[in-house]
Design a protein around this motif. Structure first.
Motif, short mmCIF file in Angstrom:
data_model
loop_
_atom_site.label_atom_id
_atom_site.label_comp_id
_atom_site.label_asym_id
_atom_site.label_seq_id
_atom_site.Cartn_x
_atom_site.Cartn_y
_atom_site.Cartn_z
N TYR A 114 106.31 -51.59 69.32
CA TYR A 114 107.37 -50.79 68.70
C TYR A 114 107.50 -49.44 69.40
O TYR A 114 106.57 -48.97 70.08
N THR A 115 108.65 -48.82 69.23
CA THR A 115 108.94 -47.55 69.88
C THR A 115 110.03 -46.82 69.11
O THR A 115 110.56 -47.35 68.12
N VAL A 116 110.35 -45.63 69.57
CA VAL A 116 111.52 -44.91 69.08
C VAL A 116 112.23 -44.37 70.32
O VAL A 116 111.59 -43.80 71.21
N THR A 117 113.54 -44.59 70.40
CA THR A 117 114.28 -44.12 71.57
C THR A 117 114.42 -42.61 71.50
O THR A 117 115.00 -42.06 70.57
N SER A 118 113.87 -41.94 72.47
CA SER A 118 113.84 -40.48 72.50
C SER A 118 114.57 -39.98 73.73
O SER A 118 114.25 -40.38 74.86
N THR A 119 115.56 -39.11 73.51
CA THR A 119 116.25 -38.45 74.63
C THR A 119 115.98 -36.96 74.52
O THR A 119 116.77 -36.23 73.94
N PRO A 120 114.84 -36.51 75.04
CA PRO A 120 114.45 -35.10 74.87
C PRO A 120 115.37 -34.18 75.67
O PRO A 120 115.20 -34.00 76.87
N LEU A 121 116.35 -33.58 74.99
CA LEU A 121 117.34 -32.74 75.66
C LEU A 121 116.68 -31.56 76.35
O LEU A 121 115.81 -30.90 75.80
N ASN A 122 117.14 -31.31 77.58
CA ASN A 122 116.74 -30.14 78.36
C ASN A 122 115.27 -30.14 78.78
O ASN A 122 114.74 -29.11 79.16
N CYS A 123 114.62 -31.30 78.69
CA CYS A 123 113.23 -31.42 79.13
C CYS A 123 113.11 -32.05 80.51
O CYS A 123 112.04 -32.03 81.12
N GLY A 124 114.19 -32.64 80.99
CA GLY A 124 114.14 -33.42 82.22
C GLY A 124 113.52 -32.70 83.41
O GLY A 124 112.59 -33.22 84.04
N PRO A 125 114.02 -31.50 83.77
CA PRO A 125 113.47 -30.82 84.95
C PRO A 125 111.97 -30.56 84.86
O PRO A 125 111.24 -30.79 85.82
N GLN A 126 111.50 -30.11 83.70
CA GLN A 126 110.06 -29.83 83.55
C GLN A 126 109.23 -31.10 83.64
O GLN A 126 108.16 -31.13 84.26
N LEU A 127 109.71 -32.17 82.99
CA LEU A 127 108.97 -33.43 83.03
C LEU A 127 109.01 -34.05 84.42
O LEU A 127 108.04 -34.68 84.85
N ARG A 128 110.11 -33.85 85.12
CA ARG A 128 110.21 -34.36 86.49
C ARG A 128 109.17 -33.69 87.38
O ARG A 128 108.51 -34.34 88.20
N VAL A 129 109.00 -32.38 87.22
CA VAL A 129 108.00 -31.65 88.01
C VAL A 129 106.60 -32.09 87.60
O VAL A 129 105.73 -32.34 88.45
N LEU A 130 106.35 -32.18 86.29
CA LEU A 130 105.03 -32.58 85.79
C LEU A 130 104.62 -33.94 86.34
O LEU A 130 103.46 -34.14 86.73
#
Length: 291
Positions: free
Chosen positions: A236-252
């Protein structure tokens, strides 16, 4: 009379200047964009969620030529599965009943999940169709507890701003009745986090760009197949679209600049005391038009 005659050229000059100023102002008004007809800006829209098919990244424009796929792809014979009408009905009904049990679960257990299952569901998502078979997806699977917690910190920091400033009262109130907020405990407890990135363009062996047609639609279809594969495996899961987190997560996660975060899925088993909202789905007649 003599005085009037001497002042006439001055009056004419003043009139000409006034006419010029008026015409200039009129032209300026015409050139002004019609701000009233435009939709108001929405600060909560995440740039990563925009499809870059028609708008390549500005910093990359003009530097490399866009390239297509190889020519003359070989075709091979194909024979599909064929079922009797009764079996088709039975299979389609069984598959519907399986997926109708799918729910967005925010209370996930830390119970381990076999790695082979995760490999298989990602392989299944990779069977998705894509524009010109460019396969513009990257599935980043995170199991490391420290990395999961860093992701949670980034997401919760941005989500608190989203809820308090970016999303607006209507959106926040709609979510409130589902009892969801910016606290994302499941990002720590779920045994796996799957972050799905869309590749807005690719690279050919010679280093030149390769167009990824309909990259967002293609990756979205793959995400749908992934959700079905998880349900089929009992996860099971929950669809999550964390707004404005993309750039930081991409770097991480050390992902390249051509990848944009589309979806984040915490994956695992539900907790024993997990709950979900008592929601119903629209009946067939409300979602299908038969002509």
């Amino acid at each position: 009379m003599a005085l009037f005659s001497s002042l006439t050229p001055v009056f004419i000059a003043i009139i000409c200047v006034l006419i010029g100023v008026i015409m200039k102002k009129t032209n300026r008004e015409k050139e002004k964009p019609d701000t009233k007809s435009k939709h108001p800006s929405r600060p909560w829209v995440d740039e990563d969620l925009k499809d870059g098919t028609d708008h390549p990244l500005e910093e990359e424009e003009g530097e490399e030529e866009w390239q297509g796929l190889e020519e003359n792809v070989a075709h091979v014979p194909f024979t599909g599965e064929r079922y009797s009408e009764a079996e088709m009905i039975e299979r389609s009904q069984a598959f519907y009943e399986l997926l109708n049990k799918r729910r967005s679960v925010r209370f996930l257990s830390d119970e381990p999940v076999p790695r082979e299952v995760i490999d298989n569901v990602i392989r299944t998502a990779g069977t998705s169709p894509s524009g010109a078979h460019t396969e513009p997806w990257t599935f980043v699977v995170v199991q490391d507890p420290h990395l999961k917690h860093k992701i949670r910190e980034i997401v919760e920091e941005e989500e608190e701003i989203n809820y308090k400033k970016r999303m607006g009262d209507r959106w926040v109130n709609d979510l409130k009745r589902l009892r969801t907020n910016w606290i994302k405990e499941y990002l720590d407890t779920a045994p796996y986090l799957i972050l799905i990135f869309k590749q807005v363009y690719g690279r050919l062996p010679n280093g030149k760009k390769k167009t990824h047609y309909y990259n967002e639609i293609s990756v979205s279809i793959a995400c749908g197949i992934l959700l079905a594969a998880l349900q089929n495996a009992g996860l099971y899961t929950v669809t999550s679209t964390p707004l404005n987190c993309g750039p930081q997560l991409r770097v991480l996660l050390q992902r390249p600049a051509n990848e944009k975060l589309l979806l984040l899925l915490p994956v695992g088993y539900p907790k024993k005391d997990a709950t979900v909202p008592a929601l119903t789905r629209k009946p067939l007649e409300d979602i299908m038009v038969f002509m």
